[in-house]
Write an enzyme that holds these catalytic residues in place. Sequence first.
Site, PDB file in Angstrom:
ATOM      1  N   ASP A   1      20.393  40.380  54.524  1.00 34.91           N
ATOM      2  CA  ASP A   1      22.025  40.188  54.173  1.00 34.91           C
ATOM      3  C   ASP A   1      22.715  41.164  55.328  1.00 34.91           C
ATOM      4  O   ASP A   1      23.660  41.123  54.234  1.00 34.91           O
ATOM      5  CB  ASP A   1      21.946  40.646  52.836  1.00 34.91           C
ATOM      6  CG  ASP A   1      20.986  41.731  52.894  1.00 34.91           C
ATOM      7  OD1 ASP A   1      20.932  42.844  53.549  1.00 34.91           O
ATOM      8  OD2 ASP A   1      20.465  42.103  51.263  1.00 34.91           O
TER       9      ASP A   1
ATOM     10  N   GLU B   1      14.059  35.067  53.904  1.00 35.93           N
ATOM     11  CA  GLU B   1      14.966  35.880  52.721  1.00 35.93           C
ATOM     12  C   GLU B   1      15.535  35.478  52.100  1.00 35.93           C
ATOM     13  O   GLU B   1      16.514  36.107  51.621  1.00 35.93           O
ATOM     14  CB  GLU B   1      14.851  37.674  53.278  1.00 35.93           C
ATOM     15  CG  GLU B   1      14.345  38.110  52.070  1.00 35.93           C
ATOM     16  CD  GLU B   1      14.687  39.715  51.850  1.00 35.93           C
ATOM     17  OE1 GLU B   1      14.272  40.402  52.310  1.00 35.93           O
ATOM     18  OE2 GLU B   1      16.365  39.820  51.687  1.00 35.93           O
TER      19      GLU B   1
ATOM     20  N   GLU C   1      26.440  43.545  51.266  1.00 33.14           N
ATOM     21  CA  GLU C   1      25.216  41.817  51.375  1.00 33.14           C
ATOM     22  C   GLU C   1      25.512  41.070  50.296  1.00 33.14           C
ATOM     23  O   GLU C   1      24.859  40.034  51.074  1.00 33.14           O
ATOM     24  CB  GLU C   1      24.194  43.603  51.453  1.00 33.14           C
ATOM     25  CG  GLU C   1      23.986  43.598  52.612  1.00 33.14           C
ATOM     26  CD  GLU C   1      24.293  45.304  52.161  1.00 33.14           C
ATOM     27  OE1 GLU C   1      24.639  45.925  51.458  1.00 33.14           O
ATOM     28  OE2 GLU C   1      24.169  46.857  53.182  1.00 33.14           O
TER      29      GLU C   1
ATOM     30  N   HIS D   1      21.012  55.289  51.057  1.00 39.90           N
ATOM     31  CA  HIS D   1      22.370  54.906  51.798  1.00 39.90           C
ATOM     32  C   HIS D   1      22.112  53.854  51.726  1.00 39.90           C
ATOM     33  O   HIS D   1      24.202  53.033  52.717  1.00 39.90           O
ATOM     34  CB  HIS D   1      21.191  54.488  53.612  1.00 39.90           C
ATOM     35  CG  HIS D   1      20.136  53.436  53.387  1.00 39.90           C
ATOM     36  ND1 HIS D   1      21.404  52.129  53.658  1.00 39.90           N
ATOM     37  CD2 HIS D   1      19.465  52.786  53.747  1.00 39.90           C
ATOM     38  CE1 HIS D   1      20.047  51.296  53.485  1.00 39.90           C
ATOM     39  NE2 HIS D   1      19.375  51.527  53.417  1.00 39.90           N
TER      40      HIS D   1
ATOM     41  N   ARG E   1      25.642  51.422  51.162  1.00 45.14           N
ATOM     42  CA  ARG E   1      27.375  51.960  51.661  1.00 45.14           C
ATOM     43  C   ARG E   1      28.590  51.440  49.892  1.00 45.14           C
ATOM     44  O   ARG E   1      29.050  52.389  49.818  1.00 45.14           O
ATOM     45  CB  ARG E   1      27.650  49.887  51.574  1.00 45.14           C
ATOM     46  CG  ARG E   1      27.983  51.361  53.734  1.00 45.14           C
ATOM     47  CD  ARG E   1      28.137  49.656  54.774  1.00 45.14           C
ATOM     48  NE  ARG E   1      28.077  49.394  55.355  1.00 45.14           N
ATOM     49  CZ  ARG E   1      28.284  49.471  56.597  1.00 45.14           C
ATOM     50  NH1 ARG E   1      29.664  49.854  56.350  1.00 45.14           N
ATOM     51  NH2 ARG E   1      28.311  50.000  57.727  1.00 45.14           N
TER      52      ARG E   1
ATOM     53  N   HIS F   1      18.478  58.099  56.484  1.00 48.52           N
ATOM     54  CA  HIS F   1      18.947  57.757  56.798  1.00 48.52           C
ATOM     55  C   HIS F   1      20.250  57.791  58.117  1.00 48.52           C
ATOM     56  O   HIS F   1      20.763  59.028  57.606  1.00 48.52           O
ATOM     57  CB  HIS F   1      19.515  56.369  55.898  1.00 48.52           C
ATOM     58  CG  HIS F   1      19.645  55.281  56.651  1.00 48.52           C
ATOM     59  ND1 HIS F   1      21.678  55.114  57.712  1.00 48.52           N
ATOM     60  CD2 HIS F   1      19.661  53.989  56.464  1.00 48.52           C
ATOM     61  CE1 HIS F   1      20.932  53.603  58.303  1.00 48.52           C
ATOM     62  NE2 HIS F   1      20.006  52.969  57.592  1.00 48.52           N
TER      63      HIS F   1
END
Length: 362
Positions: free
Chosen positions: A96, A118, A132, A206, A208, A239
């Site tokens: 994604d 996936e 995503e 991490h 967004r 990250h």
Amino acid sequence: MKNVFLVMGTRPEAIKMAPVYRALKKTPGLSITVISTGQHRELLAQAMQAFDMSPDIDLQVMRPGQSLSALTCSILEGLEKTFERHRPDLVLAHGDTTTCFSAALSCFYHRIPIAHVEAGLRTYRIDSPFPEEFNRQGVAKLAGFHFAPDAQAKDNLLREGVSPIDVCVTGSTAVDAIDAISEIRRPSKSHCDLSADKPVSVITLHRRENGSETLKGMLTGIKNAARLHPEMTFVYPMHPNPSVRRTVLEVLSTIPNLVLREPMEYRDFIGLMARATVVITDSGGIQEEADYLRKRVLLLREHTERVNGLGEGRTCIVGTNSEAITAAISRSLTSHLEAPSDAVPHESPSLKIAREIVKRLA
Ligand code: UD1
Ligand code: UDP
């Protein structure tokens, strides 16, 4: 000979596509090309190296802190040149990410078939995870073939109008990656100074959609739990995303039992999870991996697209509230967990994907 191109750009794509790459490489009649968009640089290189994989074509699009628009434009431009020069018979993309969505869009523009690994995971909340959830729904519209990790993902695709003959339930290739890495023997590169007899828990965060204020609250929840539990060492491989890293360093640098680390070699990270008491994460991929290792998982997200561990109560959706996070960590460190059932024997998802691809290309 049929030409199959694998497009990947980030750490999780490399890890979950590596077993597919290995299965396809062993399949007669296929020529395999790996295109890296280079959405990630160090993280991608580290993940690829773990599986002795390297890109045949590297678009090298990463720029520090670049916007989603700039990233998408660079990938589309890079893939256009690549697809005009080579015309693959099939492209495979995973998950994604912006790399996956841009690869699907580019294939659509160039009339090249694309298969989605996936496929079908959904929260049906367009901004969670952001961006995503949109990316994977968009890819489903463009892909000709869909490899779903489970029956629920398949149902989602069918409800969205995908034909059943274009969906194959394979299981998650994350499981293959764990199995594969335990067979690759090589010395560890991630420095490990944790004493083997001390209890550890793992943290990764991490996403967004957690702006800096939400992230600060979440990290404060973790910090307070770490202070309440000095007997536990919390290990957090950070990250490299600069805005996330800045906030993590600001809130967590001074806690003695909280170890901030550079990103770890995949094999070392899996080893760390395997010995962890609790895995605290906002990653769906790590939720899957930790569940395969039969670990207790605290998901610091409001929704998940994955069922792994939820039914058996090993995985708990905690959300992003600071106090709820402290309470959930404390509870998980002091309460007893039922002995987990054994992992169910499974056929390799990547071999299943390779077999289906041969059928489709015949
Ligand atoms: C991306 C994916 C996300 C996935 C995550 C895995 C999108 C929109 N997001 O998020 O779905 O969960 O990767 O890690 O596709 N950076 C480096 N070196 C690296 C990697 C990143 O310095 O090797 C820094 C760069 O400044 C980069 C920033 O991190 O601009 C953000 O990277 P980006 O790929 O845009 O987003 P992620 O947050 O990593
Ligand atoms: N991972 C790793 N080293 C680390 C942290 C994570 O190899 O220090 C692996 C982890 O096992 C999983 C993947 O990276 O396979 C998760 O990647 P990331 O957190 O970047 O993305 P997400 O899963 O959130 O999409």
